[in-house]
Scaffold this motif. Structure first.
Motif, PDB file in Angstrom:
ATOM      1  N   PHE A  32       5.052  -4.992  13.667  1.00 22.22           N
ATOM      2  CA  PHE A  32       3.624  -4.712  13.762  1.00 22.22           C
ATOM      3  C   PHE A  32       2.871  -5.517  12.712  1.00 22.22           C
ATOM      4  CE2 PHE A  32       6.010  -0.783  14.714  1.00 22.22           C
ATOM      5  CZ  PHE A  32       5.692  -0.637  16.053  1.00 22.22           C
ATOM      6  N   GLU A  33       1.575  -5.695  12.921  1.00 23.56           N
ATOM      7  CA  GLU A  33       0.756  -6.347  11.901  1.00 23.56           C
ATOM      8  C   GLU A  33       0.771  -5.509  10.630  1.00 23.56           C
ATOM      9  OE1 GLU A  33      -2.725  -6.580  14.323  1.00 23.56           O
ATOM     10  OE2 GLU A  33      -2.365  -8.667  14.858  1.00 23.56           O
ATOM     11  N   MET A  34       0.593  -6.174   9.494  1.00 21.53           N
ATOM     12  CA  MET A  34       0.809  -5.521   8.209  1.00 21.53           C
ATOM     13  C   MET A  34      -0.332  -4.569   7.840  1.00 21.53           C
ATOM     14  SD  MET A  34       3.639  -6.913   7.959  1.00 21.53           S
ATOM     15  CE  MET A  34       4.166  -6.026   6.501  1.00 21.53           C
ATOM     16  N   SER A  35       0.052  -3.510   7.149  1.00 20.03           N
ATOM     17  CA  SER A  35      -0.901  -2.562   6.580  1.00 20.03           C
ATOM     18  C   SER A  35      -0.429  -2.234   5.177  1.00 20.03           C
ATOM     19  CB  SER A  35      -0.989  -1.290   7.429  1.00 20.03           C
ATOM     20  OG  SER A  35       0.281  -0.649   7.500  1.00 20.03           O
ATOM     21  N   SER A  36      -1.286  -1.593   4.380  1.00 18.88           N
ATOM     22  CA  SER A  36      -0.888  -1.184   3.038  1.00 18.88           C
ATOM     23  C   SER A  36      -1.791  -0.055   2.580  1.00 18.88           C
ATOM     24  CB  SER A  36      -0.976  -2.350   2.049  1.00 18.88           C
ATOM     25  OG  SER A  36      -2.330  -2.711   1.835  1.00 18.88           O
ATOM     26  N   LEU A  37      -1.354   0.668   1.578  1.00 22.00           N
ATOM     27  CA  LEU A  37      -2.155   1.752   1.024  1.00 22.00           C
ATOM     28  C   LEU A  37      -3.375   1.161   0.324  1.00 22.00           C
ATOM     29  CD1 LEU A  37       0.639   4.055  -0.435  1.00 22.00           C
ATOM     30  CD2 LEU A  37      -0.548   4.251   1.751  1.00 22.00           C
ATOM     31  N   GLY A  38      -4.550   1.572   0.718  1.00 20.62           N
ATOM     32  CA  GLY A  38      -5.763   1.090   0.079  1.00 20.62           C
ATOM     33  C   GLY A  38      -6.044  -0.370   0.363  1.00 20.62           C
ATOM     34  N   ASN A  39      -5.385  -0.960   1.431  1.00 20.88           N
ATOM     35  CA  ASN A  39      -5.598  -2.363   1.780  1.00 20.88           C
ATOM     36  C   ASN A  39      -5.318  -3.279   0.583  1.00 20.88           C
ATOM     37  OD1 ASN A  39      -6.212  -4.336   3.686  1.00 20.88           O
ATOM     38  ND2 ASN A  39      -8.328  -4.517   2.991  1.00 20.88           N
ATOM     39  N   GLY A  40      -4.391  -2.874  -0.263  1.00 21.11           N
ATOM     40  CA  GLY A  40      -4.062  -3.673  -1.438  1.00 21.11           C
ATOM     41  C   GLY A  40      -2.635  -4.169  -1.369  1.00 21.11           C
ATOM     42  N   THR A  41      -2.044  -4.421  -2.521  1.00 20.35           N
ATOM     43  CA  THR A  41      -0.689  -4.974  -2.549  1.00 20.35           C
ATOM     44  C   THR A  41       0.380  -3.903  -2.552  1.00 20.35           C
ATOM     45  OG1 THR A  41      -0.737  -5.052  -4.962  1.00 20.35           O
ATOM     46  CG2 THR A  41      -1.481  -7.021  -3.794  1.00 20.35           C
ATOM     47  N   SER A  42       0.003  -2.659  -2.819  1.00 17.96           N
ATOM     48  CA  SER A  42       1.027  -1.624  -2.935  1.00 17.96           C
ATOM     49  C   SER A  42       1.519  -1.170  -1.570  1.00 17.96           C
ATOM     50  CB  SER A  42       0.473  -0.421  -3.708  1.00 17.96           C
ATOM     51  OG  SER A  42      -0.601   0.170  -3.008  1.00 17.96           O
ATOM     52  N   ASP A  43       2.824  -0.965  -1.489  1.00 15.39           N
ATOM     53  CA  ASP A  43       3.436  -0.391  -0.289  1.00 15.39           C
ATOM     54  C   ASP A  43       3.083  -1.158   0.974  1.00 15.39           C
ATOM     55  OD1 ASP A  43       5.121   1.442   0.926  1.00 15.39           O
ATOM     56  OD2 ASP A  43       3.455   2.718   1.541  1.00 15.39           O
ATOM     57  N   LEU A  44       3.204  -2.487   0.939  1.00  9.40           N
ATOM     58  CA  LEU A  44       2.980  -3.281   2.146  1.00  9.40           C
ATOM     59  C   LEU A  44       3.998  -2.865   3.194  1.00  9.40           C
ATOM     60  CD1 LEU A  44       1.172  -5.657   3.136  1.00  9.40           C
ATOM     61  CD2 LEU A  44       3.112  -7.156   2.633  1.00  9.40           C
ATOM     62  N   ARG A  45       3.554  -2.693   4.425  1.00 10.11           N
ATOM     63  CA  ARG A  45       4.452  -2.159   5.449  1.00 10.11           C
ATOM     64  C   ARG A  45       4.052  -2.640   6.839  1.00 10.11           C
ATOM     65  NH1 ARG A  45       2.222   4.038   5.601  1.00 10.11           N
ATOM     66  NH2 ARG A  45       0.082   3.561   5.019  1.00 10.11           N
ATOM     67  N   SER A  46       5.001  -2.514   7.758  1.00  6.21           N
ATOM     68  CA  SER A  46       4.796  -2.875   9.160  1.00  6.21           C
ATOM     69  C   SER A  46       5.091  -1.633   9.995  1.00  6.21           C
ATOM     70  CB  SER A  46       5.734  -4.025   9.558  1.00  6.21           C
ATOM     71  OG  SER A  46       5.718  -4.213  10.954  1.00  6.21           O
ATOM     72  N   VAL A  47       4.033  -0.862  10.257  1.00  4.28           N
ATOM     73  CA  VAL A  47       4.183   0.404  10.973  1.00  4.28           C
ATOM     74  C   VAL A  47       3.051   0.540  11.986  1.00  4.28           C
ATOM     75  CG1 VAL A  47       5.348   1.562   9.057  1.00  4.28           C
ATOM     76  CG2 VAL A  47       2.854   1.641   9.222  1.00  4.28           C
ATOM     77  N   PRO A  48       3.242   1.365  13.029  1.00  2.38           N
ATOM     78  CA  PRO A  48       2.195   1.560  14.031  1.00  2.38           C
ATOM     79  C   PRO A  48       1.257   2.705  13.670  1.00  2.38           C
ATOM     80  CG  PRO A  48       4.185   2.677  14.736  1.00  2.38           C
ATOM     81  CD  PRO A  48       4.504   2.019  13.416  1.00  2.38           C
ATOM     82  N   GLY A  49       0.131   2.742  14.342  1.00  8.96           N
ATOM     83  CA  GLY A  49      -0.745   3.899  14.239  1.00  8.96           C
ATOM     84  C   GLY A  49      -1.596   3.951  13.001  1.00  8.96           C
ATOM     85  N   VAL A  50      -1.753   2.815  12.288  1.00 12.31           N
ATOM     86  CA  VAL A  50      -2.605   2.789  11.094  1.00 12.31           C
ATOM     87  C   VAL A  50      -3.481   1.538  11.160  1.00 12.31           C
ATOM     88  CG1 VAL A  50      -0.933   4.013   9.670  1.00 12.31           C
ATOM     89  CG2 VAL A  50      -0.881   1.529   9.755  1.00 12.31           C
ATOM     90  N   THR A  51      -4.542   1.538  10.379  1.00 11.32           N
ATOM     91  CA  THR A  51      -5.392   0.360  10.307  1.00 11.32           C
ATOM     92  C   THR A  51      -4.697  -0.720   9.495  1.00 11.32           C
ATOM     93  OG1 THR A  51      -7.383   1.719  10.402  1.00 11.32           O
ATOM     94  CG2 THR A  51      -7.629  -0.532   9.586  1.00 11.32           C
ATOM     95  N   GLY A  52      -4.638  -1.938  10.069  1.00 15.86           N
ATOM     96  CA  GLY A  52      -3.976  -3.033   9.389  1.00 15.86           C
ATOM     97  C   GLY A  52      -4.798  -3.594   8.254  1.00 15.86           C
ATOM     98  N   CYS A  53      -4.153  -4.437   7.415  1.00 21.36           N
ATOM     99  CA  CYS A  53      -4.859  -5.120   6.330  1.00 21.36           C
ATOM    100  C   CYS A  53      -5.936  -6.030   6.916  1.00 21.36           C
ATOM    101  CB  CYS A  53      -3.877  -5.962   5.515  1.00 21.36           C
ATOM    102  SG  CYS A  53      -2.615  -5.019   4.661  1.00 21.36           S
ATOM    103  N   TYR A  54      -7.094  -6.065   6.300  1.00 28.09           N
ATOM    104  CA  TYR A  54      -8.168  -6.933   6.771  1.00 28.09           C
ATOM    105  C   TYR A  54      -9.137  -7.179   5.623  1.00 28.09           C
ATOM    106  CZ  TYR A  54     -11.195  -2.802   6.948  1.00 28.09           C
ATOM    107  OH  TYR A  54     -11.921  -1.695   6.617  1.00 28.09           O
ATOM    108  N   GLY A  55     -10.061  -8.138   5.844  1.00 27.70           N
ATOM    109  CA  GLY A  55     -11.121  -8.384   4.882  1.00 27.70           C
ATOM    110  C   GLY A  55     -10.674  -9.009   3.584  1.00 27.70           C
ATOM    111  N   GLN A  56      -9.530  -9.733   3.584  1.00 22.71           N
ATOM    112  CA  GLN A  56      -9.043 -10.391   2.379  1.00 22.71           C
ATOM    113  C   GLN A  56      -8.980 -11.906   2.604  1.00 22.71           C
ATOM    114  OE1 GLN A  56      -8.397  -8.763  -0.451  1.00 22.71           O
ATOM    115  NE2 GLN A  56      -8.786  -6.752   0.448  1.00 22.71           N
ATOM    116  N   LEU A  57      -9.015 -12.669   1.516  1.00 24.19           N
ATOM    117  CA  LEU A  57      -8.791 -14.106   1.610  1.00 24.19           C
ATOM    118  C   LEU A  57      -7.350 -14.372   2.036  1.00 24.19           C
ATOM    119  CD1 LEU A  57     -10.585 -15.380  -1.634  1.00 24.19           C
ATOM    120  CD2 LEU A  57     -11.464 -15.435   0.716  1.00 24.19           C
ATOM    121  N   ILE A  58      -7.137 -15.479   2.723  1.00 31.18           N
ATOM    122  CA  ILE A  58      -5.795 -15.795   3.214  1.00 31.18           C
ATOM    123  C   ILE A  58      -4.801 -15.939   2.064  1.00 31.18           C
ATOM    124  CG2 ILE A  58      -6.230 -18.300   3.273  1.00 31.18           C
ATOM    125  CD1 ILE A  58      -4.495 -18.393   5.809  1.00 31.18           C
TER     126      ILE A  58
END
Length: 684
Positions: free
Chosen positions: A429-455
Motif C-alpha cells: 500500500f502507499e505509505m502512511s505514518s503517525l502524524g505524517n512525519g518520519t515516525s512509524d512509517l508503514r504500509s497499511v490499508p484503511g488510513v490516510t497516506g503521507c502527503y503534502g511533503q517535499l519529495i
C-alpha cells in the motif's frame, strides 16, 4: 477303364513344391528382419523403453521438487535417477569411464536446441565435449540389451539404440548433416577444430542439423528470422509501427544469475524476520515460509487472453504491521500489436522490444537500440576500443532474446542495485505514518497516506524506516540506518512491478481498476460503489490490485500520485532541485537509491524524446506511442521530466480518469502537494 480320381506323381510333386514355397514365405514373414515376430518384439521393447523414460522423468521431477523445497545446493545427476529406477525394479548397469571419455556434446550458443540467425547471418558454433571426469555412464537393460540413460537439456532421456558397453565408439571425428530444411547451410570449419559454420540464406524458416562428435550426437534447429543484425543502427524517427497494445512475456531467473528457471525465486530466504501472510477468502492467515502445497504463494500464469485472477504473489508483514509483496528476479520480452488482442482475434504483431532492442516485425528494422552508458550531456560514452558500454543484460531462451529487468542488475544508470538481486519487496500500500512525519512509517490499508511533503522529505523518511524491526537493520554509506535498505521506490522498481502485473503472472494484459476514492488515500472505496473507510475495504476492491485478488499490490492505478526516486540532472530551477536535495543533484549521477535522467526538452510529453530520455524497464518508453507519443497502453499518460519538471510521479491520482493507471507517468516539481505520496522498497 482308367481311374481319373487319383493324382499323378507330377501333380503331387507340384503340390509339395507350392506348399514348401508358401511355408517359406510364412516363416519369412514371421521370423525375417521385418517379420511379424521381430516387429512385435521391437514394439514391446519400444513400449518398455517409453515406460522407463516416463518413470525416470517422474523420479527426476520429484528430485527437483525436493531440491527446491529443501534449498539443496547439490545438482541432480543421472546417477541419482539411475538409483531411483533401480529401486523401482529396473535392471541398471553402470560403467566407469576414463578421465577423458566423452559422455555427450553441447553447443553453448544453442538454447533448448535452437539457434536464431538473421537473414544472411553467418555464425561459428563451438562443439563442447562433455567428459566424464572419471565418472560413470548408466544403462538400463531391456530384453538383454543395454540402452544408455542420460540427462539432456534438463530432461531425462533413454537412447533408443542398444549399445555394446564393452565397445564404446572412440572416434572424435566431427560430422555435420542437414536432416531437414534448406534455409541454413552447415559445414565443418576448415581451420578450427570442433567448430561448425552456419550460414543463413535470405528466406525465413527452420533447418534441423545433426552434429556428431566422439560418437555422440546432437540435433539443433537453426531458425532464420528477420531480426536486427548485430550492431544495427537505430532510426527512432524513420522506423515506425503501431505500439498501442502489447503483451509482456516473463521468464524467471535462478537466484542472482541470468539462468532461466521454471519457478520464481523463493522469498523464504529473504524475510529477515518478516512474517509470511496469506488469506483464506478475505480472512488473513499465517502460512509457513516453506510454502507447503502453495499455502503461502503461487505465481500462476494464465494461458490465452482471459484475465488472470488466480495468481497469488508472496506477501509478508513487518513488526509494525506493514505489508510487502515479493517481486522475483525475471527477464522479459514485449510484443506489440495493432489492435487489442484480448478482444479482436484479427490483431497482428507489429514489432518487439527485446534483447535486440525495439524493432519492426515486418522487416527487422531497428527503432531503438538497447540503452548504453551516457554522460551528463546525453552523449554516448565509449571504452578504450571505441565501443559503447552496454547497460542492459540479455538472456537467450527458446530461440528469443529477453531483457533482464534492470531493477535486478548492477547497472545503476538504468535503476539497478549495487549487486545482483534475487528479487525485492515492494510496499503493498502507499505509505502512511503517525502524524505524517518520519515516525512509524508503514504500509497499511484503511488510513490516510503521507502527503503534502517535499519529495526530498519522502526520500529521507524511506531511508530511515525500520518498520519496528530489530533484525535485518543496515547502516549504509549514506549514514542512514534502515530495515533491509529501505528506500523510496525507483522508476525501475515501479516498472518491474508493472511489467509483472501486465504479464500472464499478473492480470494477463488486462487493465487494473482505478482507486478513484476522492480523498486520495488508501481506503479503496470507489465512489460509485460506496462503502465505509475501513482497514478491510481493500479485500472488497480486489480488482484494484496487480493480481486482481487480495495478494497483489494496490494503489498503482489512482489513489495518490506517487513520487519516485528519479530526477533530471539538467534542471535549471534551483528551487526544484532543492525540493529533492536529499538525493537530486545538478549534473549528478545515479546511485542504487535514486536514478538520474538527462533532459533538455521543454515538452514533457508528446514527442519522440520519450525514447531518448526514458530508460528500458521503467514502464514509460516501452509502452508509449499511442496518440502523438503522449499516451501509453490503456491510454495512460506517458510524461517525463523536462527543464520545468525535475521529478517523476507514477500511477496518476484518483481523478486522473482514463489517463491514470499502472503505466501513467508525468513530470512534477517535487513540491508540497495534497495529491501525491510515495511507497517504499526493501532489498535483501
Amino acid at each position: 477303364m482308367r481311374n481319373t480320381r487319383g493324382i499323378t506323381l507330377i501333380a503331387l510333386v507340384v503340390t509339395l513344391i507350392v506348399l514348401l514355397i508358401l511355408a517359406g514365405v510364412s516363416i519369412s514373414m514371421l521370423t525375417g528382419d521385418n517379420g511379424i515376430l521381430k516387429n512385435a518384439k521391437k514394439s514391446v521393447t519400444e513400449t518398455k523403453l517409453g515406460e522407463i523414460e516416463e518413470a525416470g522423468g517422474i523420479i527426476h521431477n520429484d528430485l527437483l521438487i525436493k531440491k527446491y523445497q529443501e534449498n539443496l545446493e547439490r545438482e541432480i545427476t543421472i546417477g541419482d535417477i539411475a538409483n531411483g529406477l533401480e529401486k523401482e525394479g529396473y535392471e541398471i548397469k553402470s560403467v566407469q569411464l576414463t578421465q577423458d571419455a566423452i559422455t555427450g556434446i553441447e553447443i553453448e550458443e544453442a538454447t533448448n536446441g535452437k539457434i536464431i540467425l538473421a537473414v544472411d547471418e553467418r555464425k561459428e558454433l563451438t562443439i563442447n565435449p562433455i567428459t566424464s571426469n572419471g565418472g560413470y555412464a548408466y544403462y538400463v537393460v531391456v530384453e538383454g540389451k543395454n540402452y544408455e540413460i542420460k540427462l539432456e537439456n534438463g530432461s531425462f532421456k533413454v537412447n533408443r539404440e542398444p549399445q555394446n558397453i564393452e565397445e564404446q565408439p572412440t572416434t572424435n571425428e566431427l560430422e555435420v548433416t542437414i536432416l531437414k530444411g534448406e534455409t541454413v547451410s552447415a559445414e565443418k570449419h576448415e581451420e578450427k577444430e570442433k567448430t561448425i559454420v552456419l550460414q543463413a540464406g535470405k528466406t525465413a524458416g527452420e533447418t534441423i542439423i545433426k552434429v556428431t562428435y566422439g560418437g555422440k550426437m546432437l540435433e539443433i534447429t537453426a531458425i532464420v528470422k528477420i531480426i536486427p543484425p548485430e550492431n544495427a543502427e537505430e532510426d527512432i524517427e524513420g522506423v515506425t509501427f503501431i505500439t498501442d497494445y502489447g503483451k509482456i512475456d516473463i521468464i524467471w531467473l535462478e537466484g542472482t544469475s541470468n539462468i532461466p528457471s521454471n519457478t520464481p525465486n523463493s522469498p523464504a530466504n529473504y524475510l529477515s524476520g518478516m512474517t509470511p501472510v496469506g488469506w483464506d477468502g478475505t480472512s488473513e492467515t499465517s502460512p509457513e515460509a516453506k510454502n507447503t502445497n502453495n499455502s503461502w504463494y503461487k505465481y500462476e500464469p494464465k494461458q490465452g487472453t482471459e484475465e488472470n485472477l488466480a495468481s497469488r504473489w508472496a506477501n509478508a508483514k513487518t513488526a509494525n504491521g506493514s505489508y510487502f509483496v515479493w517481486i522475483p528476479r525475471y527477464a522479459y520480452r514485449i510484443t506489440y500489436y495493432d489492435k487489442d488482442f484480448n478482444v479482436d482475434k484479427t490483431a497482428q504483431i507489429t514489432g518487439y522490444y527485446d534483447g535486440h532492442g525495439m524493432w519492426r516485425e515486418s522487416d527487422g528494422e531497428l527503432k531503438c537500440k538497447l540503452d548504453v552508458k551516457k554522460d551528463n550531456s546525453g552523449n554516448e560514452i565509449k571504452d578504450e576500443n571505441g565501443k559503447t558500454i552496454d547497460l542492459i543484460e540479455t538472456v537467450d531462451y527458446n530461440g528469443e532474446k529477453y531483457i533482464v529487468h534492470p531493477a535486478f542488475t548492477t547497472s545503476l544508470d538504468v535503476g539497478g542495485w549495487n549487486e545482483n538481486l534475487p528479487g525485492f519487496w515492494i510496499a503493498k500500500f502507499e505509505m502512511s505514518s503517525l502524524g505524517n512525519g518520519t515516525s512509524d512509517l508503514r504500509s497499511v490499508p484503511g488510513v490516510t497516506g503521507c502527503y503534502g511533503q517535499l519529495i526530498g522529505k519522502y526520500y529521507t523518511m524511506a531511508r530511515e524506516a525500520t518498520y519496528g524491526m530489530t533484525e535485518g537493520l543496515n547502516t549504509d554509506t549514506d549514514g542512514n540506518n534502515s530495515f533491509m535498505y529501505s528506500h523510496m521506490l525507483k522508476n525501475s522498481e515501479w516498472g518491474a512491478t508493472a511489467y509483472l502485473a501486465h504479464s500472464s503472472y499478473g492480470r494477463n494484459a488486462h487493465e487494473i481498476e482505478m482507486n478513484s476514492f476522492s480523498y486520495y488515500n488508501s481506503f479503496y472505496n470507489v465512489t460509485s460503489t460506496g462503502g465505509g473507510r475501513s482497514a478491510t475495504s481493500y479485500t472488497k476492491n480486489q480488482l484494484q490490485s496487480t493480481t486482481g485478488n487480495v495478494y497483489g499490490v494496490y494503489d498503482m492505478a489512482g489513489g495518490w500520485k506517487e513520487n519516485v526516486a528519479a530526477w533530471n540532472t539538467k534542471i535549471t530551477n534551483t528551487e526544484w532541485i532543492n525540493n529533492g536535495g536529499s538525493f537530486a543533484k545538478k549534473n549528478g549521477t545515479s546511485t542504487k537509491y535514486a536514478t538520474s535522467y538527462v533532459s533538455t526538452t521543454l515538452a514533457g510529453s508528446g514527442t519522440l524524446d520519450v525514447y531518448k530520455i526514458c530508460k528500458i524497464g521503467d514502464g514509460i518508453k516501452e509502452v508509449a506511442g499511442k496518440g502523438n507519443y503522449n499516451l501509453g497502453w490503456f491510454s495512460d499518460n506517458s510524461g517525463y521530466v523536462d527543464v520545468n519538471n525535475t521529478y517523476f510521479a507514477r500511477g496518476g491520482n484518483c481523478v486522473s480518469g482514463m489517463q491514470g493507471g499502472v503505466f501513467n507517468s508525468t513530470g512534477v516539481g517535487g513540491t508540497y502537494s495534497e495529491d501525491s505520496g510515495f511507497r517504499t522498497v526493501l532489498c535483501p
